[in-house]
Design a protein around this motif. Structure first.
Motif, PDB file in Angstrom:
ATOM      1  N   SER A  45       4.033 -10.866   0.321  1.00 59.27           N
ATOM      2  CA  SER A  45       3.824  -9.742   1.555  1.00 59.27           C
ATOM      3  C   SER A  45       2.347  -8.947   0.705  1.00 59.27           C
ATOM      4  O   SER A  45       1.581  -8.784   1.550  1.00 59.27           O
ATOM      5  N   GLN A  47       0.269 -10.003  -1.491  1.00 61.19           N
ATOM      6  CA  GLN A  47      -0.950 -10.805  -1.347  1.00 61.19           C
ATOM      7  C   GLN A  47      -1.462 -10.905  -0.046  1.00 61.19           C
ATOM      8  O   GLN A  47      -2.734 -10.751   0.218  1.00 61.19           O
ATOM      9  N   LEU A  48      -0.668 -11.229   0.867  1.00 63.94           N
ATOM     10  CA  LEU A  48      -1.144 -11.328   2.452  1.00 63.94           C
ATOM     11  C   LEU A  48      -1.726 -10.033   2.947  1.00 63.94           C
ATOM     12  O   LEU A  48      -2.763 -10.029   3.581  1.00 63.94           O
ATOM     13  N   THR A  51      -5.052  -9.810   1.071  1.00 65.82           N
ATOM     14  CA  THR A  51      -6.160 -10.654   1.741  1.00 65.82           C
ATOM     15  C   THR A  51      -6.614 -10.263   3.132  1.00 65.82           C
ATOM     16  O   THR A  51      -7.831 -10.225   3.382  1.00 65.82           O
TER      17      THR A  51
END
Length: 84
Positions: A45, A47-48, A51
């Motif tokens: 979560s 990392q998303l 990004t």
């Protein structure tokens, strides 16, 4: 108090959006210490979110719609509501 995986995932999402209380942080930390699946979900979560921020180029708070766009969306919603 041990929380469920469902509650942990809700807290992970809430933490990313608006933040969580100290009590919730403790509960989530304890749960993710024990539950490897929720720990992985938290990492993914984060990392998303990172990004998406890089892709969009601004934070969630900075993303706003113009008044004209808001009016257009409302107009379309009312039009679709009338058709149903």
């Amino acid at each position: 108090m041990m929380i469920t995986c469902k509650k942990a995932s809700e807290l992970i999402d809430k933490e990313a959006e608006v933040g969580i209380s100290f009590k919730e942080k403790l509960q989530l930390s304890f749960h993710t210490f024990i539950c490897k699946a929720c720990k992985q979900y938290r990492v993914m979560s984060d990392q998303l979110g990172n990004t998406l921020q890089k892709f969009i180029g601004k934070s969630h708070e900075d993303a706003t719609l113009s008044e004209a766009k808001k009016e257009e969306i409302l107009k379309n919603l009312k039009k679709n509501d009338d058709e149903v």
